[in-house]
Design an enzyme around this catalytic site. Structure first.
Site, PDB file in Angstrom:
ATOM      1  CE  LYS A 258      -3.894   2.098   2.336  1.00 24.77           C
ATOM      2  NZ  LYS A 258      -3.228   3.379   2.573  1.00 24.77           N
TER       3      LYS A 258
ATOM      4  NE  ARG B 168      -9.659   9.419  -2.127  1.00 25.22           N
ATOM      5  CZ  ARG B 168      -9.198   8.774  -1.074  1.00 25.22           C
ATOM      6  NH1 ARG B 168      -8.785   7.532  -1.184  1.00 25.22           N
ATOM      7  NH2 ARG B 168      -9.125   9.361   0.098  1.00 25.22           N
TER       8      ARG B 168
ATOM      9  CD  GLU C  63      -1.471   6.314  -3.439  1.00 25.23           C
ATOM     10  OE1 GLU C  63      -2.323   5.799  -4.206  1.00 25.23           O
ATOM     11  OE2 GLU C  63      -1.751   6.815  -2.347  1.00 25.23           O
TER      12      GLU C  63
ATOM     13  CE  LYS D  39      -5.784  -2.984  -5.333  1.00 19.15           C
ATOM     14  NZ  LYS D  39      -4.880  -2.367  -6.292  1.00 19.15           N
TER      15      LYS D  39
ATOM     16  CE  LYS E  36      -4.632   2.737   6.336  1.00 17.08           C
ATOM     17  NZ  LYS E  36      -4.908   4.136   6.635  1.00 17.08           N
TER      18      LYS E  36
ATOM     19  CB  CYS F 222      31.532  20.306  28.610  1.00 18.79           C
ATOM     20  SG  CYS F 222      32.494  20.420  30.129  1.00 18.79           S
TER      21      CYS F 222
HETATM   22  N1  LIG Z   1      -4.224  12.909  10.205  1.00 14.42           N
HETATM   23  C1  LIG Z   1      -5.447  13.308   9.942  1.00 14.42           C
HETATM   24  O1  LIG Z   1      -5.980  14.213  10.544  1.00 14.42           O
HETATM   25  C2  LIG Z   1      -6.197  12.607   8.839  1.00 14.42           C
HETATM   26  C3  LIG Z   1      -7.447  13.042   8.437  1.00 14.42           C
HETATM   27  C4  LIG Z   1      -8.059  12.367   7.418  1.00 14.42           C
HETATM   28  C5  LIG Z   1      -7.449  11.278   6.804  1.00 14.42           C
HETATM   29  N2  LIG Z   1      -6.212  10.891   7.248  1.00 14.42           N
HETATM   30  C6  LIG Z   1      -5.512   9.739   6.665  1.00 14.42           C
HETATM   31  O2  LIG Z   1      -5.855   9.565   5.338  1.00 14.42           O
HETATM   32  C7  LIG Z   1      -5.950   8.196   5.055  1.00 14.42           C
HETATM   33  C8  LIG Z   1      -7.326   7.896   4.637  1.00 14.42           C
HETATM   34  O3  LIG Z   1      -7.362   8.176   3.339  1.00 14.42           O
HETATM   35  P1  LIG Z   1      -7.824   7.157   2.258  1.00 14.42           P
HETATM   36  O4  LIG Z   1      -9.288   7.177   2.205  1.00 14.42           O
HETATM   37  O5  LIG Z   1      -7.035   7.473   1.080  1.00 14.42           O
HETATM   38  O6  LIG Z   1      -7.510   5.719   2.801  1.00 14.42           O
HETATM   39  P2  LIG Z   1      -6.179   4.949   2.765  1.00 14.42           P
HETATM   40  O7  LIG Z   1      -5.053   5.813   2.465  1.00 14.42           O
HETATM   41  O8  LIG Z   1      -6.151   4.213   4.016  1.00 14.42           O
HETATM   42  O9  LIG Z   1      -6.403   3.902   1.560  1.00 14.42           O
HETATM   43  C9  LIG Z   1      -6.924   4.138   0.275  1.00 14.42           C
HETATM   44  C10 LIG Z   1      -5.912   4.612  -0.709  1.00 14.42           C
HETATM   45  O10 LIG Z   1      -4.764   3.807  -0.728  1.00 14.42           O
HETATM   46  C11 LIG Z   1      -4.094   4.112  -1.938  1.00 14.42           C
HETATM   47  N3  LIG Z   1      -3.284   2.953  -2.349  1.00 14.42           N
HETATM   48  C12 LIG Z   1      -1.954   2.836  -2.170  1.00 14.42           C
HETATM   49  N4  LIG Z   1      -1.489   1.692  -2.668  1.00 14.42           N
HETATM   50  C13 LIG Z   1      -2.533   1.056  -3.220  1.00 14.42           C
HETATM   51  C14 LIG Z   1      -2.671  -0.186  -3.897  1.00 14.42           C
HETATM   52  N5  LIG Z   1      -1.613  -0.993  -4.108  1.00 14.42           N
HETATM   53  N6  LIG Z   1      -3.882  -0.525  -4.325  1.00 14.42           N
HETATM   54  C15 LIG Z   1      -4.949   0.274  -4.124  1.00 14.42           C
HETATM   55  N7  LIG Z   1      -4.888   1.459  -3.467  1.00 14.42           N
HETATM   56  C16 LIG Z   1      -3.685   1.849  -3.021  1.00 14.42           C
HETATM   57  C17 LIG Z   1      -5.129   4.535  -2.916  1.00 14.42           C
HETATM   58  O11 LIG Z   1      -4.822   5.818  -3.365  1.00 14.42           O
HETATM   59  C18 LIG Z   1      -6.398   4.560  -2.116  1.00 14.42           C
HETATM   60  O12 LIG Z   1      -7.188   5.665  -2.412  1.00 14.42           O
HETATM   61  C19 LIG Z   1      -5.629   7.441   6.287  1.00 14.42           C
HETATM   62  O13 LIG Z   1      -4.279   7.046   6.288  1.00 14.42           O
HETATM   63  C20 LIG Z   1      -5.857   8.466   7.362  1.00 14.42           C
HETATM   64  O14 LIG Z   1      -5.048   8.257   8.470  1.00 14.42           O
HETATM   65  C21 LIG Z   1      -5.613  11.519   8.234  1.00 14.42           C
HETATM   66 ZN   LIG Z   2      31.431  19.224  31.813  1.00 11.74          ZN
END
Ligand SMILES: NC(=O)c1ccc[n+]([C@@H]2O[C@H](COP(=O)([O-])OP(=O)(O)OC[C@H]3O[C@@H](n4cnc5c(N)ncnc54)[C@H](O)[C@@H]3O)[C@@H](O)[C@H]2O)c1
Ligand SMILES: [Zn+2]
Length: 884
Positions: free
Chosen positions: A122, A143, A180, A342, A366, A479
């Site tokens: 991922k 996205r 990505e 998948k 994760k 020091c």
């Molecule tokens: N820190 C914060 O305040 C905050 C707020 C919102 C979201 N987030 C973060 O954003 C993320 C959520 O976003 P998300 O909906 O994109 O979920 P995600 O990142 O957990 O997973 C989905 C995404 O993974 C990606 N991906 C990477 N490798 C892939 C692969 N081999 N196959 C398919 N997809 C792949 C794709 O772009 C897909 O959209 C989480 O990590 C979350 O922690 C953080």
């Molecule tokens: Zn010293």
């Protein structure tokens, strides 16, 4: 996730209402401004909590719930919006093997036997939708909320990995390629290094500007008197921000206007999915009927796909894949925060379809977080062997990426400033793969005004010596009391005992401390007392404290606990009514210490290392040290004062006060009515130290050279020198003659070099250094080898020049961290020792060094190939650790 069995609807509603606005704010900040207000691990766990509440009480759920969000709508007016031809989804995530197993059982239950899946890494980057029409890139979009995203076509075209035109043939009318964008790890480091270098330059200039502005004040005052207009002040320049992590770097860079700089050129791309497909030939559709087939077609079109994807069909195979990648996070050029599974057959994918947020045919497992939040409790400084004073962060312990972390170095005061952290901040702590934990920066949204800035001390916490840069403009502060600073001496003595020097096993951290720095923890002890903790004294010290008015705890064993109530601390002027320290620096003054019966600070047995070989058991009899009192392994905050190298005596009551007992404390004991029953004696450890020190006196010459702690003179150079000259006298005479003749000293010896040569000779110019050698000699230490010059009698291959390189001819792979080394540092050390450092295990590998948090795949591969493995300790022993 989360157990809500005992929760009722009222509690659940309250919690849900608490979480919702917080998570909405987090989503907004994360997706729209690109500046998260919490780390992902915190966000993920709060979202999971919310989902669990909604599962248990469906009435809490609505389509508008934060748990339903896929990203965020494009901020209005910011950039152009693009509508995706087909919706973009997120992924359902699981955080444990059990959850993954449940998911797998669920999906395979509905599928024909033997269904296949892809296991993929991922990629931690930014999701991108590339629309190709007739093989030509038409648009690129983020996205966004899944329906529409930001138009980033211009920047996408600047990324080399994204083809503007597909190669091969047989393109459909339209295809949406999902993938990505990521910032490669090496580029990320390089980028931040560049920014840091520039920031250092700016900081230096700012200092000059400050000095100029200061001088200007007087000048302008003068000008005012003469009726002249004031000259303008110079403006300080701002520091550039480094990127927090590669993912933010990718997201930030994709959004930036400038599409020509280093950052955008660094970006890369990997395709991992497909959206709309229109006007494809039947043959093409057939080829793309599986996930794997899609990747093959992409590859033929010149689109990068991951080389790590594997076909799996059982849970065991999935677990193998997880094992392999979870331990090898730093092994690819991009970061990955998990594994995606998948379903392979795309027709069945289409049958299963999507929820409002995620596909039903895929899941993301994760990894445990590499970034967490914790509280920065304090910034303290430590003094190293060469006197370098480094600030380090003391944090509330947190579990991150496989281990508990409570401390992290901050390198130097510039670094503290650059990171912008204050004591009391909630900070982001990062530890990815086998990288050393690092404080990334503060979470500004959590500040409440009670935080205070770190002030670099001007004097050494260990000896009170002045702290200054060694040379003008040096970032490192030292020091300046090199000779007798207990902290420096302590580290030097540890070095003397280390394996790469005199290899005195029992002369380690602890015994070196008794000798050089017995009161090392005194400041901590005084703080503990000032904050309500107890200190416990035994033996003579207890009796003395008893005289100061403290009750004895035990009828048969003189022991007192000194502890101050809040009223007493207020009365003594230590804290205010809230228990806050009035003077965090000098908590309890010396006079008060005496009044309270706290033993006075000791004069260390060693003043320099000169007396090390003259050490006797009797000489250590009076030495005491402070130990933390632990309960079930945890430091309680209380401290105990104990004999260092000597055993605890047994006491008995004499019954009558006034009758003298035996030993040093006879008088005090007599007054208190105690006598020593079994007298204190040198401990086994101390006897061992003494015996081993005795043996070390006649060890090889190169070990003595290393033990002298001469800058740059490590084991490799020392072995070469000793092998060549056989005695210290001959070595010095030869080197000095060369200098007189205007030549570079020792230049004829391979592995020595001018810097080392001069550093060695310079060292002997310092009178107190010569005293060390004289005193060691007087105590029986030899400075010549008995063997004829040329032999070294140690393991390791010896070159034709007589220089020993312990890793000559070896190919070494290091996995995990080796204490005291950066990754590059280890490789360099291996090379210096004649070996070759490589990144991956193969049949050619001679040895695999298993450090802390090793990569699972390297370890298993080494086992599979039957390659010798060493622990980090073994590696250091063979290397003959020295970094002078
Ligand atoms: N820190 C914060 O305040 C905050 C707020 C919102 C979201 N987030 C973060 O954003 C993320 C959520 O976003 P998300 O909906 O994109 O979920 P995600 O990142 O957990 O997973 C989905 C995404 O993974 C990606 N991906 C990477 N490798 C892939 C692969 N081999 N196959 C398919 N997809 C792949 C794709 O772009 C897909 O959209 C989480 O990590 C979350 O922690 C953080
Ligand atoms: Zn010293």
């Amino acid at each position: 996730m989360g157990d809500n069995e005992g929760v009722n609807i009222e509690e659940a509603t309250t919690r849900w209402n608490e979480l919702a606005p917080k998570l909405r704010r987090a989503q907004e900040a994360y997706h729209s401004t690109g500046e998260p207000i919490m780390v992902d691990a915190t966000y993920d766990s709060l979202i999971a909590q919310m989902r669990a509440l909604e599962d248990r009480f469906p009435q809490l759920w609505s389509p508008q719930s934060p748990t339903m969000k896929v990203g965020a709508k494009v901020a209005r007016g910011a950039v152009a919006e693009l509508r995706h031809a087909e919706r973009m989804y997120s992924l359902q995530d699981v955080f444990s093997r059990e959850e993954l197993a449940t998911w797998f059982a669920g999906i395979t239950g509905e599928l024909p036997e033997g269904s296949r899946f892809t296991a993929e890494v991922k990629i931690d980057g930014l999701a991108l939708n590339l629309t190709y029409r007739g093989g030509v890139l038409e648009t690129a979009a983020t996205r966004g909320d899944g329906v529409t995203g930001e138009d980033v076509t211009r920047n996408a075209l600047a990324i080399q990995a994204i083809p503007a035109r597909l190669s091969g043939e047989e393109w459909p009318e339209l295809v949406e390629v999902r993938g990505e964008v990521y910032f490669p790890i090496a580029k990320f480091t390089e980028f931040n290094d560049l920014v840091e270098a520039r920031n250092e330059e700016v900081a230096r200039r700012n200092q000059e500007i400050d000095a100029y502005n200061k001088a200007l004040r007087a000048k302008n005052a003068g000008r005012a008197k003469e009726g002249l207009a004031p000259l303008p002040r110079l403006q300080r320049e701002g520091l550039l921000k480094t990127f927090v992590n590669p993912r933010n770097a990718a997201a930030g860079t994709m959004r930036q206007e400038d599409n020509t700089g280093f950052a955008i050129k660094s970006l890369s791309f990997i395709a991992h999915g497909i959206g709309a497909l229109e006007g494809a030939s039947e043959a093409l559709q057939e080829k793309m009927a599986t996930q794997e087939g899609v990747y093959e077609v992409f590859r033929a079109w010149g689109l990068p796909v991951s080389g790590q994807t594997r076909m799996v069909s059982t849970l065991a195979e999935i677990e193998d894949y997880l094992d392999e990648f979870q331990g090898a996070r730093a092994s690819l050029d991009h970061e990955f925060d998990g594994v995606v599974i998948k379903l392979e057959d795309r027709r069945v994918q289409a049958q299963l379809g999507y929820t409002a947020r995620v596909p039903r045919w895929a899941v993301a497992y994760k990894f445990p977080p590499t970034e967490v939040q914790t509280r920065l409790l304090d910034i303290q400084v430590q003094v190293g062997r060469t006197g370098r004073v480094t600030p380090f962060a003391v944090m509330e312990p947190v579990w991150v990426d496989g281990s508990t972390v409570a401390q992290a170095t901050l390198h130097n005061p510039f670094e503290v400033e650059r990171k912008g952290v204050m004591i009391g901040d909630v900070v982001i702590l990062r530890k990815a793969g086998d990288i050393i934990p690092e404080v990334v920066g503060p979470v500004l949204a959590e500040r409440d005004g009670s935080e205070r800035a770190f002030v670099m001390p001007t004097h050494c916490p260990a000896c009170g010596g002045k702290i200054a840069p060694a040379k003008e403009g040096d970032k490192d502060l030292r020091c300046t009391n090199t000779r007798s600073c207990p902290a420096q001496l302590h580290q030097r003595v540890i070095h003397i005992g280390s394996r790469g020097a005199l290899d005195i096993e029992s002369l380690g951290e602890e015994s070196a401390q008794w000798l050089a720095d017995p009161d090392r923890y005194r400041a901590d002890v005084l703080i503990a007392l000032a904050t309500g903790h107890a200190i416990e004294l035994t033996d003579e010290e207890a009796l003395a404290a008893h005289e100061a008015g403290w009750p004895l705890e035990d009828a048969a064993d003189p022991r007192v606990r000194i502890v101050l109530t809040l009223e007493q601390r207020v009365e003594l002027g230590i804290t205010n009514e809230d228990g806050a320290l009035l003077d965090p620096e000098g908590v309890i003054g010396e006079e008060l210490q005496r009044e309270l019966g706290i033993p006075t600070a000791q004069k260390p047995f060693l003043d320099t290392e000169a007396q090390l070989f003259a050490l006797t058991a009797a000489g250590l009899e009076g030495v005491r040290t402070w130990l933390p009192i632990r309960l079930a392994g945890e430091h309680t905050g209380d401290w105990r004062y104990v004999r260092a190298g000597w055993t605890k005596p047994a006491w008995s009551r004499t019954g009558r006060a006034g009758e003298a007992g035996a030993g040093r404390a006879a008088e005090g004991a007599a007054r208190a009515g105690f006598e020593v029953k079994t007298i204190s004696a040198p401990s086994k450890t101390l006897e061992k130290v003494l015996a081993e020190i005795e043996k070390a006196k006649t060890k090889e010459l190169w070990r003595k050279l290393v033990a002298l702690n001469i800058r740059h003179v490590g084991p490799v150079a020392s072995r070469a020198l000793a092998a060549h000259f056989g005695s210290l006298e001959a070595m010095l005479a030869s080197g000095r003659a060369q200098v007189e003749a205007g030549e570079a000293p020792f230049s004829e010896i391979d592995g020595v070099g001018e810097i080392i040569g001069r550093s060695l000779l310079d060292w002997f110019e310092e009178p107190w250094h010569c005293e060390i050698v004289d005193a060691w000699r007087a105590a029986g230490v030899t400075f010549e080898d008995e063997r004829p010059a040329g032999g070294t009698g140690t393991d390791g291959a010896e070159g034709a020049d007589g220089v020993v390189r312990p890793f000559e001819g070896m190919t070494i792979v290091v996995t995990g961290a080796v204490e005291g080394f950066t990754r590059d540092g280890v490789a360099e050390a291996i090379m210096k020792a004649g070996g070759k450092a490589t990144g991956s295990v193969s049949k050619k590998t001679t040895v695999v060094v298993i450090g802390e948090n090793p990569g699972a795949s390297k370890t298993t591969k080494a086992e599979a190939l039957g390659i010798e493995t060493w622990s980090a300790e073994e590696f250091l022993r063979r290397l003959g650790r020295a970094d002078g």
